[in-house]
Design a protein around this motif. Structure first.
Motif, PDB file in Angstrom:
ATOM      1  N   LEU A   1       8.080  -0.769 -24.050  1.00  0.00           N
ATOM      2  CA  LEU A   1       8.557  -1.853 -23.202  1.00  0.00           C
ATOM      3  C   LEU A   1       7.535  -2.119 -22.102  1.00  0.00           C
ATOM      4  CD1 LEU A   1      10.942  -3.714 -22.173  1.00  0.00           C
ATOM      5  CD2 LEU A   1      11.718  -1.720 -20.862  1.00  0.00           C
ATOM      6  N   ILE A   2       7.181  -3.381 -21.906  1.00  0.00           N
ATOM      7  CA  ILE A   2       6.340  -3.802 -20.789  1.00  0.00           C
ATOM      8  C   ILE A   2       7.169  -4.747 -19.934  1.00  0.00           C
ATOM      9  CG2 ILE A   2       4.311  -5.104 -20.059  1.00  0.00           C
ATOM     10  CD1 ILE A   2       2.902  -4.164 -22.557  1.00  0.00           C
ATOM     11  N   ALA A   3       7.347  -4.411 -18.664  1.00  0.00           N
ATOM     12  CA  ALA A   3       8.150  -5.230 -17.758  1.00  0.00           C
ATOM     13  C   ALA A   3       7.234  -6.051 -16.857  1.00  0.00           C
ATOM     14  CB  ALA A   3       9.068  -4.354 -16.921  1.00  0.00           C
ATOM     15  N   LEU A   4       7.586  -7.316 -16.703  1.00  0.00           N
ATOM     16  CA  LEU A   4       6.878  -8.239 -15.818  1.00  0.00           C
ATOM     17  C   LEU A   4       7.852  -8.753 -14.768  1.00  0.00           C
ATOM     18  CD1 LEU A   4       5.139 -10.475 -18.533  1.00  0.00           C
ATOM     19  CD2 LEU A   4       4.290  -8.325 -17.563  1.00  0.00           C
ATOM     20  N   THR A   5       7.351  -8.993 -13.573  1.00  0.00           N
ATOM     21  CA  THR A   5       8.148  -9.598 -12.516  1.00  0.00           C
ATOM     22  C   THR A   5       7.463 -10.875 -12.063  1.00  0.00           C
ATOM     23  OG1 THR A   5       8.897  -7.428 -11.766  1.00  0.00           O
ATOM     24  CG2 THR A   5       9.173  -9.247 -10.240  1.00  0.00           C
ATOM     25  N   THR A   6       8.227 -11.938 -11.903  1.00  0.00           N
ATOM     26  CA  THR A   6       7.619 -13.170 -11.408  1.00  0.00           C
ATOM     27  C   THR A   6       7.130 -12.954  -9.980  1.00  0.00           C
ATOM     28  OG1 THR A   6       9.534 -14.203 -10.340  1.00  0.00           O
ATOM     29  CG2 THR A   6       9.388 -14.411 -12.738  1.00  0.00           C
ATOM     30  N   PRO A   7       6.080 -13.651  -9.567  1.00  0.00           N
ATOM     31  CA  PRO A   7       5.610 -13.480  -8.185  1.00  0.00           C
ATOM     32  C   PRO A   7       6.703 -13.711  -7.145  1.00  0.00           C
ATOM     33  CG  PRO A   7       3.975 -14.662  -9.473  1.00  0.00           C
ATOM     34  CD  PRO A   7       5.182 -14.526 -10.354  1.00  0.00           C
ATOM     35  N   LYS A   8       7.578 -14.672  -7.399  1.00  0.00           N
ATOM     36  CA  LYS A   8       8.630 -14.992  -6.445  1.00  0.00           C
ATOM     37  C   LYS A   8       9.659 -13.875  -6.342  1.00  0.00           C
ATOM     38  CE  LYS A   8      12.025 -18.597  -5.332  1.00  0.00           C
ATOM     39  NZ  LYS A   8      12.603 -19.910  -5.749  1.00  0.00           N
ATOM     40  N   GLN A   9       9.899 -13.144  -7.430  1.00  0.00           N
ATOM     41  CA  GLN A   9      10.929 -12.111  -7.444  1.00  0.00           C
ATOM     42  C   GLN A   9      10.390 -10.724  -7.100  1.00  0.00           C
ATOM     43  OE1 GLN A   9      13.649 -12.247 -10.885  1.00  0.00           O
ATOM     44  NE2 GLN A   9      12.914 -14.296 -11.322  1.00  0.00           N
ATOM     45  N   THR A  10       9.118 -10.616  -6.813  1.00  0.00           N
ATOM     46  CA  THR A  10       8.536  -9.308  -6.510  1.00  0.00           C
ATOM     47  C   THR A  10       9.111  -8.760  -5.217  1.00  0.00           C
ATOM     48  OG1 THR A  10       6.477  -9.833  -7.666  1.00  0.00           O
ATOM     49  CG2 THR A  10       6.402  -8.081  -6.013  1.00  0.00           C
ATOM     50  N   GLU A  11       9.666  -7.550  -5.287  1.00  0.00           N
ATOM     51  CA  GLU A  11      10.304  -6.920  -4.134  1.00  0.00           C
ATOM     52  C   GLU A  11       9.317  -6.046  -3.371  1.00  0.00           C
ATOM     53  OE1 GLU A  11      13.907  -3.706  -3.364  1.00  0.00           O
ATOM     54  OE2 GLU A  11      13.952  -4.987  -5.131  1.00  0.00           O
ATOM     55  N   ILE A  12       8.557  -5.232  -4.094  1.00  0.00           N
ATOM     56  CA  ILE A  12       7.530  -4.386  -3.497  1.00  0.00           C
ATOM     57  C   ILE A  12       6.173  -4.936  -3.912  1.00  0.00           C
ATOM     58  CG2 ILE A  12       6.568  -2.063  -3.346  1.00  0.00           C
ATOM     59  CD1 ILE A  12       9.246  -0.936  -4.073  1.00  0.00           C
ATOM     60  N   LYS A  13       5.302  -5.179  -2.955  1.00  0.00           N
ATOM     61  CA  LYS A  13       3.993  -5.747  -3.257  1.00  0.00           C
ATOM     62  C   LYS A  13       3.280  -4.909  -4.311  1.00  0.00           C
ATOM     63  CE  LYS A  13       3.574  -7.634   1.420  1.00  0.00           C
ATOM     64  NZ  LYS A  13       2.856  -7.546   2.720  1.00  0.00           N
ATOM     65  N   TRP A  14       2.525  -5.607  -5.170  1.00  0.00           N
ATOM     66  CA  TRP A  14       1.916  -4.934  -6.309  1.00  0.00           C
ATOM     67  C   TRP A  14       0.977  -3.804  -5.878  1.00  0.00           C
ATOM     68  CZ3 TRP A  14       2.828  -3.994 -11.113  1.00  0.00           C
ATOM     69  CH2 TRP A  14       1.817  -3.505 -11.944  1.00  0.00           C
ATOM     70  N   ASP A  15       0.227  -3.976  -4.824  1.00  0.00           N
ATOM     71  CA  ASP A  15      -0.692  -2.911  -4.421  1.00  0.00           C
ATOM     72  C   ASP A  15       0.068  -1.656  -4.022  1.00  0.00           C
ATOM     73  OD1 ASP A  15       0.318  -4.043  -2.090  1.00  0.00           O
ATOM     74  OD2 ASP A  15      -1.574  -3.945  -0.990  1.00  0.00           O
ATOM     75  N   ARG A  16       1.258  -1.818  -3.445  1.00  0.00           N
ATOM     76  CA  ARG A  16       2.068  -0.648  -3.123  1.00  0.00           C
ATOM     77  C   ARG A  16       2.673  -0.030  -4.368  1.00  0.00           C
ATOM     78  NH1 ARG A  16       6.337  -2.110   0.654  1.00  0.00           N
ATOM     79  NH2 ARG A  16       7.047  -0.011   0.183  1.00  0.00           N
ATOM     80  N   GLN A  17       3.019  -0.847  -5.344  1.00  0.00           N
ATOM     81  CA  GLN A  17       3.495  -0.297  -6.611  1.00  0.00           C
ATOM     82  C   GLN A  17       2.399   0.527  -7.275  1.00  0.00           C
ATOM     83  OE1 GLN A  17       5.802  -2.790  -9.325  1.00  0.00           O
ATOM     84  NE2 GLN A  17       5.911  -4.368  -7.749  1.00  0.00           N
ATOM     85  N   VAL A  18       1.182   0.023  -7.214  1.00  0.00           N
ATOM     86  CA  VAL A  18       0.051   0.746  -7.793  1.00  0.00           C
ATOM     87  C   VAL A  18      -0.123   2.094  -7.098  1.00  0.00           C
ATOM     88  CG1 VAL A  18      -2.462   0.730  -8.048  1.00  0.00           C
ATOM     89  CG2 VAL A  18      -1.137  -1.317  -8.613  1.00  0.00           C
ATOM     90  N   ALA A  19      -0.007   2.099  -5.763  1.00  0.00           N
ATOM     91  CA  ALA A  19      -0.129   3.352  -5.022  1.00  0.00           C
ATOM     92  C   ALA A  19       0.953   4.339  -5.430  1.00  0.00           C
ATOM     93  CB  ALA A  19      -0.066   3.074  -3.522  1.00  0.00           C
TER      94      ALA A  19
END
Length: 530
Positions: A191-209
């Protein structure tokens, strides 16, 4: 304790006028409530990672408080219930991922484009075609199945955040929680999950961290959602369009539909994913805390009203603003402190509640509700005695507690209890303002719901378009799951004690209600009742 009793007694007189209000708490009560938080979320506990020495120190503190209150140990090992887990830690930088399509290979940088995660064992290698399954929701009861007509066998399924507007948030949340298991049953391998930019709750760079954090799953295969290895990955919004190169629709168009909660198409993607996943694993010995306040009624005392909150946090991780300790002050030392103070109030009365109260402080919530899943599946008291769960996770003391949102109140008779107590305290009851955020399945009440126990998840209320919404959104975007969730952030401590007063009154109301909590006749979740 004498200064506590008059205030709480007034709260429990539920026939008072609707103009009633929660009294302003004393300095003594504020100091006690914040004192627990300061101890639990202190740097010395190093973020309370599940199975860590820091978690154990915090657990010992909670036990010391329950001991002082003369609660009864109700675990399988004194105060504790051992929870055996397996830690899975991904070497994201050493792992590899590449899309292979009509234009040739397209590397996906790990973890900046794609990162791996999982509360199930992960295969070391995959090479499989991709299929887009819309929202990835299978809800036959609502006439909706994004997987219908798709050939999933041997495929990696790509899904997008959101869901149809006409389906309730509770049903969408339940479907999301079962998504990977359903896909595995239908032959998919990942499974690969995608989130639309508008629905992103935690910024991607923080998710990466956060992707460097260890993931965990039950060591006991009987408690796993997916027994066989299964790929689980997230792709960021900048890289997501690469998955749709050569497809009939692009990511931007699909995101616009998802943001509007409109129907999404499903189709095979003209690409496959080849990946090598580098990870290590080790056993983790974790534990829940279980304490009991026996009820006073000769018959009803055999029933247990569960009050739950998770004690674990994210431990020590990637530095943000120079800090590496993810203290988890609001997530969720606040919830645990509230239950300690609730226990203090309920033990202060000469007459105990009619039903017994079970305080269940769980581990592994941040790793996939693992501690509560273990307890709900293998309770340390008779399973049939569990009649309700009231869960506290991240009740944010960042604006006034002037309304309450008991998530799930539409589903069971507990909603009437929640509304009656709220009315007695002059608190409006507000529905979940953001149902697609999935909070219904993202905390420990869901483990009890899946075992048929009517449950509530208590939150401060707010409405869309208000200053409170912005405050809450800013906290989630900038502080949630970061080292800045510490003791130095602004906290409206008196409001936290007022929220505690609501919890105390609600717990007593449910425990004293002659009627056993039950699912509403039209509730989807009634099916889980034994």
């Amino acid at each position: 304790m004498p200064s506590l009793r008059p205030t709480i007694l007034s709260l429990l007189m539920l026939g008072t006028a609707s103009t009633a209000a929660i009294p302003e708490p004393t300095a003594q009560r504020i100091d006690a409530w914040w004192g627990h938080i300061a101890t639990i979320a202190s740097d010395k506990n190093e973020g309370r990672l599940t199975g860590s020495a820091g978690y154990d120190r915090a657990a010992d503190y909670v036990v010391s408080q329950f001991t002082r209150l003369r609660l009864i140990p109700a675990g399988s090992d004194g105060w504790f219930q051992p929870v055996e887990l397996t830690e899975q830690r991904f070497d994201q930088a050493a792992s590899k991922a590449v899309l292979i399509g009509p234009a040739g290979p397209t590397p996906l940088a790990t973890p900046t484009d794609l990162y791996f995660r999982g509360s199930a064992p992960m295969p070391p290698k995959v090479d499989a075609p991709l299929v887009f399954a819309g929202y990835g929701l299978s809800i036959p009861e609502a006439g909706h199945d994004d997987f219908a007509g798709l050939d999933l066998k041997g495929k990696i399924v790509v899904v997008l955040s959101g869901g149809p507007a006409e389906i309730s948030g509770a049903l969408k949340s339940d479907a999301r929680s079962r998504r990977a298991a359903i896909l595995a049953e239908r032959g998919a391998i990942g499974l690969i999950a995608l989130t639309t930019p508008k629905q992103t709750e935690i910024k991607w760079d923080r998710q990466v961290a956060l992707s460097g954090q260890p993931f965990m799953y039950p060591s006991d295969t009987d408690l796993r959602e997916i027994p066989a290895p299964f790929l689980n990955a997230f792709v960021g919004p900048d890289a997501a369009p690469k998955l749709f190169v050569g497809a009939s629709q692009d990511f931007a168009a699909l995101s616009a539909l998802a943001d509007a909660s409109k129907p999404l198409p499903t189709f095979a993607l003209p690409q496959r994913l080849a990946a090598t996943i580098v990870s290590t694993s080790r056993p983790v010995h974790a534990k829940n805390i279980v304490a009991r306040l026996p009820g006073s009624d000769p018959v009803l005392s055999a029933q247990n009203v569960v009050l739950s909150a998770h004690l674990d946090g994210l431990g020590v991780g990637a530095p943000i603003k120079g800090d590496t300790i993810y203290n988890g002050a609001f997530d969720n030392a606040v919830g645990v402190s509230t239950l300690i103070e609730t226990a203090k109030a309920l033990t202060a009365f000469k007459k105990r509640p009619r039903r017994s109260i079970l305080f269940v402080i769980v581990t592994g919530e941040e790793k996939g509700l693992l501690g509560s899943r273990h307890f709900a599946a293998r309770p340390t008291v008779p399973a049939a005695s569990l009649v309700a769960d009231i869960n506290l996770d991240m009740p944010l003391p960042i604006f006034a507690f002037s309304s309450v949102t008991p998530i799930g109140y539409e589903e069971s008779s507990l909603g009437e209890n929640a509304k009656a107590v709220a009315a007695s305290l002059g608190l409006p009851v507000l529905p979940d303002p953001k149902p697609d955020r999935n909070v219904f399945i993202r905390s420990d009440q869901y483990s009890f719901i899946r075992k048929g126990v009517p449950s509530l998840f208590l939150k401060y209320g707010f409405k869309l378009g208000t200053p409170e919404e912005k405050i809450e959104a800013d906290w989630r975007a900038n502080i949630y799951h970061s080292p800045q969730d510490d003791l130095d952030q602004p906290a409206m401590k008196a409001e936290g004690v007022k929220f505690t007063d609501y919890v105390i009154a609600l717990a007593r109301n449910v425990a004293d209600d002659p009627a056993k909590p039950s699912w509403n006749a039209d509730s989807y979740f009634k099916r889980f009742a034994k």
